[in-house]
Design an enzyme around this catalytic site. Structure first.
Site, mmCIF file in Angstrom:
data_model
loop_
_atom_site.group_PDB
_atom_site.id
_atom_site.type_symbol
_atom_site.label_atom_id
_atom_site.label_comp_id
_atom_site.label_asym_id
_atom_site.label_seq_id
_atom_site.Cartn_x
_atom_site.Cartn_y
_atom_site.Cartn_z
ATOM 1 N N LYS A 283 2.101 -3.353 7.243
ATOM 2 C CA LYS A 283 2.402 -3.516 5.810
ATOM 3 C C LYS A 283 3.853 -3.107 5.533
ATOM 4 O O LYS A 283 4.547 -3.750 4.736
ATOM 5 C CB LYS A 283 1.432 -2.697 4.943
ATOM 6 C CG LYS A 283 -0.003 -3.177 4.948
ATOM 7 C CD LYS A 283 -0.219 -4.572 4.394
ATOM 8 C CE LYS A 283 -0.045 -4.669 2.893
ATOM 9 N NZ LYS A 283 -0.437 -6.013 2.382
ATOM 10 N N THR B 244 0.816 -1.211 0.000
ATOM 11 C CA THR B 244 0.000 0.000 0.000
ATOM 12 C C THR B 244 0.852 1.264 0.000
ATOM 13 O O THR B 244 1.988 1.260 0.495
ATOM 14 C CB THR B 244 -0.893 -0.006 1.267
ATOM 15 O OG1 THR B 244 -1.539 1.257 1.391
ATOM 16 C CG2 THR B 244 -0.080 -0.252 2.539
ATOM 17 N N ASP B 245 0.267 2.357 -0.496
ATOM 18 C CA ASP B 245 0.969 3.653 -0.437
ATOM 19 C C ASP B 245 1.002 4.204 0.999
ATOM 20 O O ASP B 245 1.744 5.147 1.285
ATOM 21 C CB ASP B 245 0.310 4.670 -1.388
ATOM 22 C CG ASP B 245 -1.157 4.941 -1.089
ATOM 23 O OD1 ASP B 245 -1.737 4.291 -0.183
ATOM 24 O OD2 ASP B 245 -1.746 5.820 -1.766
ATOM 25 N N GLU B 246 0.205 3.610 1.900
ATOM 26 C CA GLU B 246 0.171 4.129 3.279
ATOM 27 C C GLU B 246 1.503 3.958 4.004
ATOM 28 O O GLU B 246 1.740 4.608 5.021
ATOM 29 C CB GLU B 246 -0.939 3.448 4.093
ATOM 30 C CG GLU B 246 -2.308 3.718 3.533
ATOM 31 C CD GLU B 246 -3.446 3.455 4.502
ATOM 32 O OE1 GLU B 246 -3.196 3.294 5.711
ATOM 33 O OE2 GLU B 246 -4.594 3.425 4.040
ATOM 34 N N TYR C 169 -2.018 -0.624 10.920
ATOM 35 C CA TYR C 169 -2.130 -1.293 9.609
ATOM 36 C C TYR C 169 -0.925 -0.972 8.734
ATOM 37 O O TYR C 169 -0.251 -1.872 8.229
ATOM 38 C CB TYR C 169 -3.433 -0.868 8.894
ATOM 39 C CG TYR C 169 -3.419 -1.169 7.414
ATOM 40 C CD1 TYR C 169 -3.503 -2.484 6.944
ATOM 41 C CD2 TYR C 169 -3.297 -0.147 6.462
ATOM 42 C CE1 TYR C 169 -3.464 -2.770 5.577
ATOM 43 C CE2 TYR C 169 -3.260 -0.422 5.101
ATOM 44 C CZ TYR C 169 -3.346 -1.729 4.666
ATOM 45 O OH TYR C 169 -3.307 -2.014 3.313
#
Ligand code: NAD
Ligand code: DAU
Length: 361
Positions: free
Chosen positions: A167, A136-138, A163
């Site tokens: 990741k 993810t870009d998060e 989260y």
């Protein structure tokens, strides 16, 4: 015939990916879908492909080393596409442990099982084997102040939620396996997906479902947080292109170049619902801007995500094909046509989840 092991294929992106792959390759590939079917996994998403002779579903937990090793031992896996994860930020704030267990330890199990199955006695790996880790870009944190800033593959990791921290940890494990063992892998870091089969804990399906039933539309904070929306089928295509045309050991960001504030998204959903619902549909009367309700913000809420998909465009030839206006219309039409799907996933545990998550907001 190439054999794919897809983890988390019964979830939102995984099921769209499986549909995309069968549409593209037909009977030239075999897919084994490994999913433990958490609240987010739904075999109804795959009922169209369930009877295909080249599709197999195995109910297994990616944290279960013996079960995963058995799947590798019994099948000559050519590609792993690893989606399985706990994926919802709000849940990670309430209960971080399972995020570490599934996203970090589960990824480690997948890496070890693939490595064990693919490595050669003389060193190196069997020809042509590839592992793709979907991330993810998060992991890059938040683009708070500078509206011209973007996430690049070189942007330092700065995760904020449990989260995104989980990741990021899993990405680092994949990077470590590539660096240490020359393990044949890629990582993709993607922006927010939207489309059919998304569980209604996420912004777009939650707002569609609430608007249709006349429930409040809970906007976190001032509603001006920005997300970069990508149509899920474009993501599926990007994953396949990275695995077949990308350079091994590389990370690719996949983004829609489609930044929108959350409040804009909600207005677009309401307008599109009114456009698509016939006058005679009783749900039409529920759809109203008056449902918009500003609620307590998400803790640690990242302000803005925006991906520059330059590298994947230059090296792989992928770009986001679906304009948001077209993608959101297709998406809303799908939810309107699949009322039963929504009714099924919102029965049972979902009601309790919703009450617990939104009661103090
Ligand atoms: P999802 O929550 O809809 O689906 C996750 C799937 O994984 C479910 O089918 C679930 O049953 C399965 N799963 C969970 N724990 C498992 C375990 N221990 N063993 C086996 N299966 C398990 O998630 P999604 O939105 O489809 O996201 C898929 C992947 O893409 C995730 O890795 C997520 O981090 C990443 N991602 C998602 C988005 C997005 O916008 N949704 C964007 C970028 C990256
Ligand atoms: O950026 C990629 C990520 O996008 C993925 O890695 C995650 O798996 C995926 O869940 C998604 O994370 P977000 O937190 O951005 O998605 P979510 O749909 O939960 O929220 C989108 C925005 O909408 C966010 O700013 C929070 C806000 N929101 C969300 C919900 C559920 C609301 O204002 N109200 C809500 O009820």
């Amino acid at each position: 015939m190439r054999t794919y092991l897809v983890t988390g294929g019964a979830g939102f992106i995984g099921s769209n990916y499986i549909h995309y792959m069968f549409k593209k390759y037909g009977d030239d590939i075999r897919i084994i879908n490994v999913d433990v079917l958490t609240y987010a996994g739904n075999l109804e998403n795959l009922k169209d492909v369930a009877d295909k002779p080249n599709y197999t579903f195995i109910k297994a937990d990616i944290r279960d080393r013996a079960a995963i090793e058995k799947i590798f031992a019994e099948n000559d896996i050519d590609r792993v596409v690893h989606f399985a994860a706990e994926s919802h930020v709000d849940r990670s704030i309430e209960n971080p442990e399972v995020f570490v267990e599934t996203n970090v330890l589960g990824t480690l199990v997948m890496l070890n099982a693939a490595k064990k199955s693919w490595e050669l006695p003389e060193g190196g790996f069997k020809e042509g084997k590839k592992f793709l880790h979907v991330s993810t870009d998060e992991v890059y944190g938040s683009l708070d102040n500078d509206p011209d800033a973007y996430f690049y593959e070189t942007t330092p990791y700065d995760p904020h939620s449990p989260y995104s921290a989980s990741k990021a940890s899993s990405d680092f494990l994949v990077k470590a396996y590539m660096d240490t063992y020359k393990f044949p892998a890629n990582i993709t870091n993607c922006s927010n997906n939207y489309g059919p089969y998304q569980f209604p804990e996420k912004l777009i399906p939650l707002m569609i479902n609430n608007a249709l039933s006349g429930k409040k539309l809970p906007v976190y904070g001032d509603g001006k947080n920005v997300r970069d929306w990508l149509y899920v089928e474009d993501h599926a295509k990007g994953i396949d292109m990275v695995q077949e045309q990308g350079n091994l050991f590389e990370t690719y960001n996949i983004g829609g170049h489609n930044e929108k504030q959350n409040i804009e998204i909600i207005h677009i959903i309401l307008d599109t619902l009114l456009e698509l619902l016939p006058e005679s549909d009783p749900r039409r009367g529920n759809v109203s801007e008056q449902l918009i309700t500003y609620v307590t913000d998400r803790k640690g809420h990242d302000r803005r995500y925006a991906i520059a998909p330059d590298k994947i465009k230059a090296e792989v030839g992928w770009y986001p094909e679906t304009m948001f206006a077209e993608g959101i219309k297709k998406t809303i039409a799908w939810y309107l046509e699949n009322e039963d799907w929504m009714a099924n996933v919102t029965s049972g545990d979902y009601q309790k989840y919703y009450e617990d998550m939104y009661k103090n907001r």
